[in-house]
Design a protein around this motif. Structure first.
Motif: not given
Lengths: 181, 146
Positions: B95-116
Protein backbone atom coordinates in the motif's frame (compact mmCIF):
# COMPACT_ATOMS: atom_id res chain seq x y z
CA UNK A 1 0.29 72.27 9.25
CA UNK A 2 1.24 69.65 11.70
CA UNK A 3 1.76 66.07 10.65
CA UNK A 4 0.49 63.48 12.98
CA UNK A 5 3.20 61.07 14.01
CA UNK A 6 1.45 58.13 15.44
CA UNK A 7 3.88 55.27 15.08
CA UNK A 8 3.74 53.14 18.15
CA UNK A 9 6.83 50.96 18.44
CA UNK A 10 6.26 47.25 18.92
CA UNK A 11 7.49 46.22 22.29
CA UNK A 12 10.39 43.93 21.49
CA UNK A 13 11.67 43.58 25.00
CA UNK A 14 10.16 40.16 25.50
CA UNK A 15 11.46 38.82 22.20
CA UNK A 16 14.55 37.43 23.86
CA UNK A 17 12.49 35.60 26.44
CA UNK A 18 10.27 34.02 23.81
CA UNK A 19 13.28 32.91 21.80
CA UNK A 20 14.84 31.54 24.99
CA UNK A 21 11.80 29.42 25.72
CA UNK A 22 11.77 28.02 22.20
CA UNK A 23 15.49 27.40 22.41
CA UNK A 24 15.15 25.45 25.63
CA UNK A 25 12.36 23.39 24.08
CA UNK A 26 14.61 22.38 21.20
CA UNK A 27 17.52 21.75 23.55
CA UNK A 28 15.43 19.21 25.39
CA UNK A 29 13.90 17.46 22.37
CA UNK A 30 17.03 17.24 20.23
CA UNK A 31 18.72 13.91 19.86
CA UNK A 32 21.67 14.33 17.54
CA UNK A 33 21.63 11.29 15.31
CA UNK A 34 24.43 8.88 16.00
CA UNK A 35 22.85 5.79 14.54
CA UNK A 36 25.27 3.15 13.35
CA UNK A 37 24.85 -0.28 11.94
CA UNK A 38 25.93 -3.06 9.62
CA UNK A 39 25.06 -2.66 5.95
CA UNK A 40 24.17 -5.70 3.92
CA UNK A 41 22.72 -6.35 0.48
CA UNK A 42 20.07 -9.05 0.61
CA UNK A 43 20.24 -11.71 -2.10
CA UNK A 44 17.86 -11.54 -5.00
CA UNK A 45 14.88 -13.85 -5.10
CA UNK A 46 16.21 -16.83 -7.03
CA UNK A 47 14.74 -17.27 -10.48
CA UNK A 48 14.35 -20.68 -12.05
CA UNK A 49 17.91 -20.55 -13.29
CA UNK A 50 20.02 -23.20 -11.58
CA UNK A 51 22.65 -21.65 -9.31
CA UNK A 52 26.13 -21.30 -10.69
CA UNK A 53 28.56 -24.03 -9.77
CA UNK A 54 31.07 -22.86 -7.21
CA UNK A 55 34.13 -24.93 -6.41
CA UNK A 56 34.04 -26.13 -2.85
CA UNK A 57 37.37 -24.55 -2.02
CA UNK A 58 36.02 -21.11 -2.92
CA UNK A 59 33.12 -21.41 -0.52
CA UNK A 60 33.47 -20.65 3.17
CA UNK A 61 30.40 -22.10 4.85
CA UNK A 62 29.26 -20.67 8.14
CA UNK A 63 26.24 -22.23 9.78
CA UNK A 64 24.43 -21.17 12.92
CA UNK A 65 22.17 -23.84 14.35
CA UNK A 66 19.15 -23.47 16.58
CA UNK A 67 21.32 -23.86 19.69
CA UNK A 68 23.38 -20.86 18.50
CA UNK A 69 26.43 -23.07 17.96
CA UNK A 70 28.61 -22.03 15.04
CA UNK A 71 29.81 -24.46 12.43
CA UNK A 72 32.57 -23.34 10.08
CA UNK A 73 33.27 -25.70 7.19
CA UNK A 74 31.74 -28.51 9.23
CA UNK A 75 33.72 -27.86 12.38
CA UNK A 76 32.42 -26.34 15.58
CA UNK A 77 33.90 -22.98 16.49
CA UNK A 78 33.44 -22.22 20.18
CA UNK A 79 34.80 -18.69 20.17
CA UNK A 80 33.08 -16.20 17.87
CA UNK A 81 36.20 -14.02 17.96
CA UNK A 82 38.16 -16.71 16.13
CA UNK A 83 35.87 -16.38 13.14
CA UNK A 84 37.52 -13.21 11.87
CA UNK A 85 40.99 -14.69 11.50
CA UNK A 86 39.57 -17.86 9.94
CA UNK A 87 37.69 -15.81 7.36
CA UNK A 88 40.69 -13.60 6.70
CA UNK A 89 42.90 -16.60 6.05
CA UNK A 90 40.29 -18.05 3.72
CA UNK A 91 39.88 -14.86 1.67
CA UNK A 92 43.51 -13.88 1.30
CA UNK A 93 45.01 -17.40 1.40
CA UNK A 94 48.57 -16.08 1.78
CA UNK A 95 50.22 -19.50 1.61
CA UNK A 96 48.13 -20.76 -1.31
CA UNK A 97 46.75 -23.69 0.63
CA UNK A 98 44.75 -26.05 -1.59
CA UNK A 99 41.60 -26.10 0.56
CA UNK A 100 41.25 -22.31 0.78
CA UNK A 101 40.10 -19.86 -1.89
CA UNK A 102 41.86 -19.65 -5.28
CA UNK A 103 41.95 -15.85 -5.06
CA UNK A 104 39.99 -13.18 -3.17
CA UNK A 105 37.88 -12.38 -6.22
CA UNK A 106 36.31 -15.82 -6.25
CA UNK A 107 36.03 -16.29 -2.51
CA UNK A 108 32.47 -16.42 -1.26
CA UNK A 109 31.37 -16.54 2.33
CA UNK A 110 28.06 -18.25 2.78
CA UNK A 111 26.13 -17.59 5.98
CA UNK A 112 23.26 -19.85 6.83
CA UNK A 113 21.04 -19.51 9.84
CA UNK A 114 18.45 -21.74 11.36
CA UNK A 115 14.96 -20.48 12.15
CA UNK A 116 15.65 -21.04 15.82
CA UNK A 117 18.96 -19.18 16.02
CA UNK A 118 18.97 -15.88 17.83
CA UNK A 119 19.39 -12.56 16.10
CA UNK A 120 22.21 -11.63 18.47
CA UNK A 121 24.39 -14.54 17.32
CA UNK A 122 23.62 -13.74 13.69
CA UNK A 123 24.73 -10.13 14.14
CA UNK A 124 27.88 -11.16 16.02
CA UNK A 125 28.86 -13.58 13.24
CA UNK A 126 28.08 -11.01 10.54
CA UNK A 127 30.17 -8.51 12.47
CA UNK A 128 33.16 -10.86 12.45
CA UNK A 129 32.85 -11.61 8.73
CA UNK A 130 32.55 -7.91 7.86
CA UNK A 131 35.51 -7.26 10.13
CA UNK A 132 37.61 -9.73 8.16
CA UNK A 133 36.93 -7.89 4.91
CA UNK A 134 37.44 -4.43 6.43
CA UNK A 135 40.81 -5.49 7.85
CA UNK A 136 41.93 -6.72 4.45
CA UNK A 137 40.80 -3.51 2.78
CA UNK A 138 42.41 -1.38 5.44
CA UNK A 139 45.72 -3.20 5.09
CA UNK A 140 45.63 -2.61 1.35
CA UNK A 141 44.81 1.07 1.79
CA UNK A 142 47.39 1.35 4.59
CA UNK A 143 44.96 2.90 7.08
CA UNK A 144 43.24 1.55 10.16
CA UNK A 145 40.02 -0.46 9.71
CA UNK A 146 38.06 2.21 11.58
CA UNK A 147 39.38 4.90 9.25
CA UNK A 148 38.47 2.77 6.25
CA UNK A 149 34.90 2.36 7.43
CA UNK A 150 34.62 6.11 7.94
CA UNK A 151 35.73 6.96 4.38
CA UNK A 152 33.40 9.49 2.81
CA UNK A 153 32.37 8.29 -0.63
CA UNK A 154 31.26 11.76 -1.67
CA UNK A 155 34.81 13.01 -1.37
CA UNK A 156 36.56 12.05 -4.65
CA UNK A 157 39.93 11.55 -3.00
CA UNK A 158 38.58 9.21 -0.32
CA UNK A 159 36.40 7.44 -2.86
CA UNK A 160 39.46 6.66 -4.96
CA UNK A 161 41.20 5.10 -1.98
CA UNK A 162 38.07 3.11 -1.19
CA UNK A 163 37.82 1.77 -4.72
CA UNK A 164 41.52 1.03 -4.86
CA UNK A 165 41.32 -1.11 -1.73
CA UNK A 166 38.28 -2.96 -2.98
CA UNK A 167 39.43 -3.80 -6.52
CA UNK A 168 39.82 -7.54 -6.87
CA UNK A 169 38.32 -8.20 -3.44
CA UNK A 170 34.55 -7.94 -3.65
CA UNK A 171 32.71 -8.35 -0.38
CA UNK A 172 30.98 -11.62 -1.14
CA UNK A 173 28.95 -12.35 1.94
CA UNK A 174 25.96 -14.32 0.83
CA UNK A 175 22.97 -15.29 2.89
CA UNK A 176 22.14 -18.87 2.07
CA UNK A 177 18.55 -19.74 1.36
CA UNK A 178 16.69 -20.82 4.47
CA UNK A 179 13.22 -22.19 4.04
CA UNK A 180 10.71 -19.69 5.33
CA UNK A 181 7.11 -20.86 5.63
CA UNK B 1 49.41 74.05 35.60
CA UNK B 2 46.72 71.99 34.20
CA UNK B 3 45.10 69.04 35.79
CA UNK B 4 47.22 66.00 34.93
CA UNK B 5 44.74 63.47 36.09
CA UNK B 6 42.44 63.34 33.14
CA UNK B 7 39.40 61.29 33.77
CA UNK B 8 39.01 58.24 31.62
CA UNK B 9 35.49 57.14 31.52
CA UNK B 10 35.04 53.43 30.98
CA UNK B 11 31.72 52.12 29.89
CA UNK B 12 30.94 49.18 32.07
CA UNK B 13 27.61 47.94 30.81
CA UNK B 14 27.76 45.09 28.30
CA UNK B 15 25.61 45.91 25.29
CA UNK B 16 22.75 43.47 25.28
CA UNK B 17 20.92 44.70 22.24
CA UNK B 18 22.29 41.86 20.09
CA UNK B 19 21.30 39.17 22.57
CA UNK B 20 18.00 38.31 20.86
CA UNK B 21 19.81 37.86 17.56
CA UNK B 22 22.33 35.47 19.07
CA UNK B 23 19.59 33.45 20.67
CA UNK B 24 17.61 33.36 17.44
CA UNK B 25 20.60 31.99 15.59
CA UNK B 26 20.99 29.27 18.22
CA UNK B 27 17.29 28.57 17.97
CA UNK B 28 17.42 28.14 14.21
CA UNK B 29 20.40 25.81 14.57
CA UNK B 30 18.51 23.52 16.89
CA UNK B 31 15.36 23.69 14.78
CA UNK B 32 17.31 22.49 11.76
CA UNK B 33 19.26 19.78 13.58
CA UNK B 34 16.30 18.30 15.45
CA UNK B 35 14.90 15.09 14.06
CA UNK B 36 11.68 13.98 15.63
CA UNK B 37 11.53 10.24 16.01
CA UNK B 38 8.24 8.42 16.30
CA UNK B 39 7.45 7.12 19.76
CA UNK B 40 8.52 3.56 20.25
CA UNK B 41 5.61 1.28 20.94
CA UNK B 42 7.84 -1.74 21.21
CA UNK B 43 10.68 -2.78 23.44
CA UNK B 44 13.91 -3.46 21.68
CA UNK B 45 17.49 -3.72 22.85
CA UNK B 46 19.85 -3.48 19.93
CA UNK B 47 22.69 -6.00 19.71
CA UNK B 48 26.28 -4.86 19.99
CA UNK B 49 28.73 -4.93 17.11
CA UNK B 50 31.99 -3.27 16.12
CA UNK B 51 32.28 -3.13 12.32
CA UNK B 52 29.84 -0.28 11.98
CA UNK B 53 29.08 2.33 9.41
CA UNK B 54 27.33 5.57 10.15
CA UNK B 55 23.75 5.88 9.06
CA UNK B 56 23.26 8.87 6.81
CA UNK B 57 19.96 10.34 7.99
CA UNK B 58 17.55 10.55 5.09
CA UNK B 59 13.81 10.96 5.12
CA UNK B 60 13.62 8.36 2.37
CA UNK B 61 14.98 5.64 4.65
CA UNK B 62 12.40 3.14 5.81
CA UNK B 63 12.61 2.28 9.49
CA UNK B 64 11.31 -1.13 10.48
CA UNK B 65 11.29 -2.01 14.16
CA UNK B 66 10.89 -5.58 15.32
CA UNK B 67 10.46 -6.45 18.96
CA UNK B 68 7.97 -7.10 21.68
CA UNK B 69 5.03 -4.74 22.15
CA UNK B 70 5.19 -2.77 25.36
CA UNK B 71 1.48 -3.37 25.97
CA UNK B 72 1.21 -7.15 25.75
CA UNK B 73 4.68 -8.53 25.00
CA UNK B 74 3.73 -9.93 21.62
CA UNK B 75 6.17 -10.05 18.74
CA UNK B 76 5.25 -7.18 16.45
CA UNK B 77 6.61 -4.84 13.81
CA UNK B 78 6.40 -1.10 14.11
CA UNK B 79 6.27 0.94 10.93
CA UNK B 80 5.73 4.72 11.18
CA UNK B 81 4.22 4.65 14.64
CA UNK B 82 1.82 1.83 13.81
CA UNK B 83 1.99 -1.72 15.07
CA UNK B 84 1.41 -4.65 12.77
CA UNK B 85 1.93 -8.38 12.75
CA UNK B 86 4.85 -9.86 10.84
CA UNK B 87 2.43 -11.50 8.39
CA UNK B 88 0.81 -8.16 7.54
CA UNK B 89 4.03 -6.36 6.61
CA UNK B 90 3.84 -7.20 2.92
CA UNK B 91 0.32 -5.85 2.51
CA UNK B 92 1.17 -2.60 4.26
CA UNK B 93 4.35 -2.14 2.22
CA UNK B 94 2.40 -2.75 -0.99
CA UNK B 95 0.00 0.00 0.00
CA UNK B 96 2.68 2.45 1.03
CA UNK B 97 5.23 2.13 -1.73
CA UNK B 98 4.39 2.73 -5.34
CA UNK B 99 5.90 0.03 -7.54
CA UNK B 100 9.33 0.86 -8.90
CA UNK B 101 10.12 3.51 -6.30
CA UNK B 102 11.80 1.21 -3.84
CA UNK B 103 15.03 0.43 -5.64
CA UNK B 104 17.38 2.82 -3.87
CA UNK B 105 15.67 2.91 -0.51
CA UNK B 106 17.67 1.85 2.49
CA UNK B 107 15.75 -0.18 5.01
CA UNK B 108 16.90 0.39 8.56
CA UNK B 109 16.15 -2.67 10.66
CA UNK B 110 15.97 -2.08 14.36
CA UNK B 111 15.58 -5.54 15.80
CA UNK B 112 15.62 -6.72 19.40
CA UNK B 113 18.61 -8.92 20.14
CA UNK B 114 16.48 -11.70 21.60
CA UNK B 115 14.34 -12.14 18.50
CA UNK B 116 14.59 -15.46 16.74
CA UNK B 117 15.86 -15.60 13.17
CA UNK B 118 12.47 -16.96 12.11
CA UNK B 119 10.79 -13.56 12.17
CA UNK B 120 13.92 -11.78 10.92
CA UNK B 121 14.00 -14.10 7.92
CA UNK B 122 10.30 -13.53 7.33
CA UNK B 123 10.84 -9.77 7.23
CA UNK B 124 13.84 -10.15 4.93
CA UNK B 125 11.84 -12.39 2.61
CA UNK B 126 9.18 -9.69 2.29
CA UNK B 127 11.82 -7.03 1.62
CA UNK B 128 13.49 -9.17 -1.03
CA UNK B 129 10.19 -9.74 -2.77
CA UNK B 130 9.60 -5.98 -2.79
CA UNK B 131 13.07 -5.34 -4.22
CA UNK B 132 14.22 -3.59 -1.04
CA UNK B 133 17.57 -5.30 -0.89
CA UNK B 134 19.71 -2.68 0.82
CA UNK B 135 19.39 -3.11 4.57
CA UNK B 136 21.17 -1.82 7.61
CA UNK B 137 21.00 -3.70 10.87
CA UNK B 138 21.11 -0.99 13.50
CA UNK B 139 23.41 -1.83 16.41
CA UNK B 140 25.01 -0.33 19.46
CA UNK B 141 28.69 0.29 19.91
CA UNK B 142 29.96 -1.67 22.90
CA UNK B 143 30.94 0.44 25.86
CA UNK B 144 34.69 0.51 26.20
CA UNK B 145 35.89 -1.07 29.41
CA UNK B 146 39.41 -0.76 30.66
Amino acid sequence: MRTLRNVTPVNAGSMADIAFLLLIFFFVTTTIQTDKGIILLLPQIPEDVPPAKIADRNLFKVLINSENAILVEGEIVMDIGALKSLAKEFIANPFQKPHLSVDPEQAIISLKTNRGSSYLTYIQVLDQLKGAYYEIYAEKAKISPAAFRALDLKNPKERKLYQLARTGIPMNISLAETHVP
Amino acid sequence: MKNLRTKISVQQAIPTSSLPDIIFILLFFFMVVTVMKPDLLIERTLPEAKQLKKLQPDSKNLHVYLGRAILNGQQVIQLDGKLLRVEDLEGVLNQRLAPGTSQNKLVVLEIDKDMSMKSVLQVQQVLRRRGLRKVMYLTKTPIQTL
